[in-house]
Design a protein around this motif. Structure first.
Motif, PDB file in Angstrom:
ATOM      1  N   GLU A  63       0.833  -1.207   0.000  1.00  0.00           N
ATOM      2  CA  GLU A  63       0.000   0.000   0.000  1.00  0.00           C
ATOM      3  C   GLU A  63       0.866   1.256   0.000  1.00  0.00           C
ATOM      4  O   GLU A  63       0.642   2.179  -0.787  1.00  0.00           O
ATOM      5  CB  GLU A  63      -0.916  -0.008   1.232  1.00  0.00           C
ATOM      6  CG  GLU A  63      -1.774   1.237   1.355  1.00  0.00           C
ATOM      7  CD  GLU A  63      -2.548   1.277   2.664  1.00  0.00           C
ATOM      8  OE1 GLU A  63      -3.237   2.280   2.884  1.00  0.00           O
ATOM      9  OE2 GLU A  63      -2.453   0.331   3.479  1.00  0.00           O
ATOM     10  N   LEU A  64       1.872   1.288   0.851  1.00  0.00           N
ATOM     11  CA  LEU A  64       2.762   2.447   0.921  1.00  0.00           C
ATOM     12  C   LEU A  64       3.554   2.631  -0.374  1.00  0.00           C
ATOM     13  O   LEU A  64       3.930   3.752  -0.721  1.00  0.00           O
ATOM     14  CB  LEU A  64       3.720   2.312   2.108  1.00  0.00           C
ATOM     15  CG  LEU A  64       3.079   2.411   3.484  1.00  0.00           C
ATOM     16  CD1 LEU A  64       4.092   2.045   4.557  1.00  0.00           C
ATOM     17  CD2 LEU A  64       2.515   3.798   3.723  1.00  0.00           C
ATOM     18  N   SER A  65       3.813   1.532  -1.061  1.00  0.00           N
ATOM     19  CA  SER A  65       4.580   1.569  -2.311  1.00  0.00           C
ATOM     20  C   SER A  65       3.677   1.736  -3.527  1.00  0.00           C
ATOM     21  O   SER A  65       4.160   1.731  -4.658  1.00  0.00           O
ATOM     22  CB  SER A  65       5.382   0.271  -2.470  1.00  0.00           C
ATOM     23  OG  SER A  65       6.203   0.062  -1.367  1.00  0.00           O
ATOM     24  N   HIS A  66       2.385   1.856  -3.298  1.00  0.00           N
ATOM     25  CA  HIS A  66       1.411   1.967  -4.383  1.00  0.00           C
ATOM     26  C   HIS A  66       1.507   0.770  -5.328  1.00  0.00           C
ATOM     27  O   HIS A  66       1.475   0.910  -6.548  1.00  0.00           O
ATOM     28  CB  HIS A  66       1.572   3.276  -5.153  1.00  0.00           C
ATOM     29  CG  HIS A  66       1.279   4.485  -4.325  1.00  0.00           C
ATOM     30  ND1 HIS A  66       0.007   4.915  -4.070  1.00  0.00           N
ATOM     31  CD2 HIS A  66       2.098   5.341  -3.675  1.00  0.00           C
ATOM     32  CE1 HIS A  66       0.041   5.990  -3.312  1.00  0.00           C
ATOM     33  NE2 HIS A  66       1.312   6.253  -3.050  1.00  0.00           N
ATOM     34  N   LEU A  67       1.640  -0.425  -4.739  1.00  0.00           N
ATOM     35  CA  LEU A  67       1.680  -1.664  -5.514  1.00  0.00           C
ATOM     36  C   LEU A  67       0.388  -2.431  -5.298  1.00  0.00           C
ATOM     37  O   LEU A  67      -0.151  -2.442  -4.195  1.00  0.00           O
ATOM     38  CB  LEU A  67       2.856  -2.541  -5.083  1.00  0.00           C
ATOM     39  CG  LEU A  67       4.253  -1.975  -5.279  1.00  0.00           C
ATOM     40  CD1 LEU A  67       5.284  -2.912  -4.665  1.00  0.00           C
ATOM     41  CD2 LEU A  67       4.536  -1.753  -6.753  1.00  0.00           C
ATOM     42  N   GLN A  68      -0.087  -3.061  -6.332  1.00  0.00           N
ATOM     43  CA  GLN A  68      -1.245  -3.931  -6.212  1.00  0.00           C
ATOM     44  C   GLN A  68      -0.754  -5.360  -6.413  1.00  0.00           C
ATOM     45  O   GLN A  68      -0.354  -5.737  -7.518  1.00  0.00           O
ATOM     46  CB  GLN A  68      -2.309  -3.568  -7.244  1.00  0.00           C
ATOM     47  CG  GLN A  68      -2.901  -2.203  -7.017  1.00  0.00           C
ATOM     48  CD  GLN A  68      -3.928  -1.837  -8.080  1.00  0.00           C
ATOM     49  OE1 GLN A  68      -4.034  -2.476  -9.125  1.00  0.00           O
ATOM     50  NE2 GLN A  68      -4.695  -0.807  -7.804  1.00  0.00           N
ATOM     51  N   LEU A  69      -0.755  -6.132  -5.340  1.00  0.00           N
ATOM     52  CA  LEU A  69      -0.263  -7.504  -5.398  1.00  0.00           C
ATOM     53  C   LEU A  69      -1.435  -8.474  -5.380  1.00  0.00           C
ATOM     54  O   LEU A  69      -2.353  -8.330  -4.572  1.00  0.00           O
ATOM     55  CB  LEU A  69       0.655  -7.794  -4.207  1.00  0.00           C
ATOM     56  CG  LEU A  69       1.889  -6.909  -4.041  1.00  0.00           C
ATOM     57  CD1 LEU A  69       2.643  -7.293  -2.776  1.00  0.00           C
ATOM     58  CD2 LEU A  69       2.792  -7.018  -5.249  1.00  0.00           C
ATOM     59  N   ASN A  70      -1.383  -9.480  -6.241  1.00  0.00           N
ATOM     60  CA  ASN A  70      -2.388 -10.533  -6.173  1.00  0.00           C
ATOM     61  C   ASN A  70      -1.940 -11.523  -5.088  1.00  0.00           C
ATOM     62  O   ASN A  70      -0.824 -11.430  -4.572  1.00  0.00           O
ATOM     63  CB  ASN A  70      -2.595 -11.195  -7.542  1.00  0.00           C
ATOM     64  CG  ASN A  70      -1.348 -11.901  -8.051  1.00  0.00           C
ATOM     65  OD1 ASN A  70      -0.628 -12.567  -7.294  1.00  0.00           O
ATOM     66  ND2 ASN A  70      -1.079 -11.769  -9.341  1.00  0.00           N
ATOM     67  N   PRO A  71      -2.791 -12.464  -4.701  1.00  0.00           N
ATOM     68  CA  PRO A  71      -2.435 -13.385  -3.614  1.00  0.00           C
ATOM     69  C   PRO A  71      -1.129 -14.158  -3.851  1.00  0.00           C
ATOM     70  O   PRO A  71      -0.368 -14.385  -2.917  1.00  0.00           O
ATOM     71  CB  PRO A  71      -3.631 -14.332  -3.547  1.00  0.00           C
ATOM     72  CG  PRO A  71      -4.782 -13.510  -4.032  1.00  0.00           C
ATOM     73  CD  PRO A  71      -4.193 -12.631  -5.115  1.00  0.00           C
ATOM     74  N   GLN A  72      -0.859 -14.543  -5.094  1.00  0.00           N
ATOM     75  CA  GLN A  72       0.384 -15.272  -5.376  1.00  0.00           C
ATOM     76  C   GLN A  72       1.591 -14.348  -5.175  1.00  0.00           C
ATOM     77  O   GLN A  72       2.620 -14.783  -4.656  1.00  0.00           O
ATOM     78  CB  GLN A  72       0.388 -15.823  -6.809  1.00  0.00           C
ATOM     79  CG  GLN A  72      -0.628 -16.907  -7.082  1.00  0.00           C
ATOM     80  CD  GLN A  72      -2.029 -16.358  -7.374  1.00  0.00           C
ATOM     81  OE1 GLN A  72      -2.215 -15.173  -7.606  1.00  0.00           O
ATOM     82  NE2 GLN A  72      -3.011 -17.230  -7.331  1.00  0.00           N
ATOM     83  N   GLU A  73       1.463 -13.098  -5.600  1.00  0.00           N
ATOM     84  CA  GLU A  73       2.559 -12.145  -5.419  1.00  0.00           C
ATOM     85  C   GLU A  73       2.771 -11.826  -3.944  1.00  0.00           C
ATOM     86  O   GLU A  73       3.901 -11.686  -3.491  1.00  0.00           O
ATOM     87  CB  GLU A  73       2.273 -10.858  -6.208  1.00  0.00           C
ATOM     88  CG  GLU A  73       2.326 -11.046  -7.703  1.00  0.00           C
ATOM     89  CD  GLU A  73       1.805  -9.861  -8.484  1.00  0.00           C
ATOM     90  OE1 GLU A  73       2.380  -9.573  -9.552  1.00  0.00           O
ATOM     91  OE2 GLU A  73       0.837  -9.209  -8.026  1.00  0.00           O
ATOM     92  N   GLU A  74       1.680 -11.739  -3.181  1.00  0.00           N
ATOM     93  CA  GLU A  74       1.797 -11.520  -1.734  1.00  0.00           C
ATOM     94  C   GLU A  74       2.575 -12.664  -1.096  1.00  0.00           C
ATOM     95  O   GLU A  74       3.460 -12.441  -0.266  1.00  0.00           O
ATOM     96  CB  GLU A  74       0.417 -11.427  -1.077  1.00  0.00           C
ATOM     97  CG  GLU A  74      -0.264 -10.113  -1.237  1.00  0.00           C
ATOM     98  CD  GLU A  74      -1.614 -10.073  -0.531  1.00  0.00           C
ATOM     99  OE1 GLU A  74      -2.060 -11.106   0.033  1.00  0.00           O
ATOM    100  OE2 GLU A  74      -2.232  -8.994  -0.531  1.00  0.00           O
ATOM    101  N   ALA A  75       2.232 -13.897  -1.482  1.00  0.00           N
ATOM    102  CA  ALA A  75       2.921 -15.061  -0.917  1.00  0.00           C
ATOM    103  C   ALA A  75       4.400 -15.049  -1.272  1.00  0.00           C
ATOM    104  O   ALA A  75       5.260 -15.328  -0.431  1.00  0.00           O
ATOM    105  CB  ALA A  75       2.255 -16.347  -1.413  1.00  0.00           C
ATOM    106  N   GLY A  76       4.714 -14.703  -2.516  1.00  0.00           N
ATOM    107  CA  GLY A  76       6.112 -14.625  -2.935  1.00  0.00           C
ATOM    108  C   GLY A  76       6.865 -13.533  -2.205  1.00  0.00           C
ATOM    109  O   GLY A  76       8.014 -13.723  -1.786  1.00  0.00           O
ATOM    110  N   MET A  77       6.222 -12.379  -2.050  1.00  0.00           N
ATOM    111  CA  MET A  77       6.858 -11.274  -1.335  1.00  0.00           C
ATOM    112  C   MET A  77       7.076 -11.642   0.134  1.00  0.00           C
ATOM    113  O   MET A  77       8.122 -11.330   0.702  1.00  0.00           O
ATOM    114  CB  MET A  77       5.987 -10.019  -1.441  1.00  0.00           C
ATOM    115  CG  MET A  77       6.625  -8.776  -0.889  1.00  0.00           C
ATOM    116  SD  MET A  77       8.064  -8.204  -1.798  1.00  0.00           S
ATOM    117  CE  MET A  77       7.313  -7.707  -3.332  1.00  0.00           C
TER     118      MET A  77
END
Length: 108
Positions: A18-32
């Motif tokens: 949110e602070l980085s203005h990124l929209q992550l899908n659930p797979q990207e969240e898990a990877g991050m």
């Protein structure tokens, strides 16, 4: 980070995104989540090293003694010509004549 002390939590990843203005899908969240925790694990390993006998340094190149090889790759530090401010500012989308004006990006 979360108060759990166990590393980064999904809520932390979402707040960072949110602070980085990124929209992550659930797979990207898990990877991050995995990547950030791996980085923190590596930093924790580094923190276990005894560095008390290591002298502080400003640059890694300070420790290299390669008979002038390091110096050969560095350019000479000398003043050179600059662009004229007026010629640069005329191309700017928005300027006060001295500085570029950019849109505000932090709204919180």
């Amino acid at each position: 980070m979360s108060n759990s002390g166990d590393g980064v939590a999904v809520e932390d990843v979402r707040r960072i995104a949110e602070l980085s203005h990124l929209q992550l899908n659930p797979q990207e969240e898990a990877g991050m989540l995995r990547d950030l925790n791996a980085i923190l694990g590596y930093v924790a390993q580094l923190n276990e090293l005894d560095t008390s006998a290591i002298a502080p340094m400003a640059q890694v190149a300070e420790i290299l003694d390669l008979e002038g090889v390091v110096e050969a790759h560095l350019r000479e530090d000398k003043a050179g010509s600059c662009l004229e401010r007026s010629s640069v500012m005329i191309s700017a989308p928005d300027s006060d004549g001295i500085f570029f004006k950019v849109p505000k990006v932090i709204e919180r």
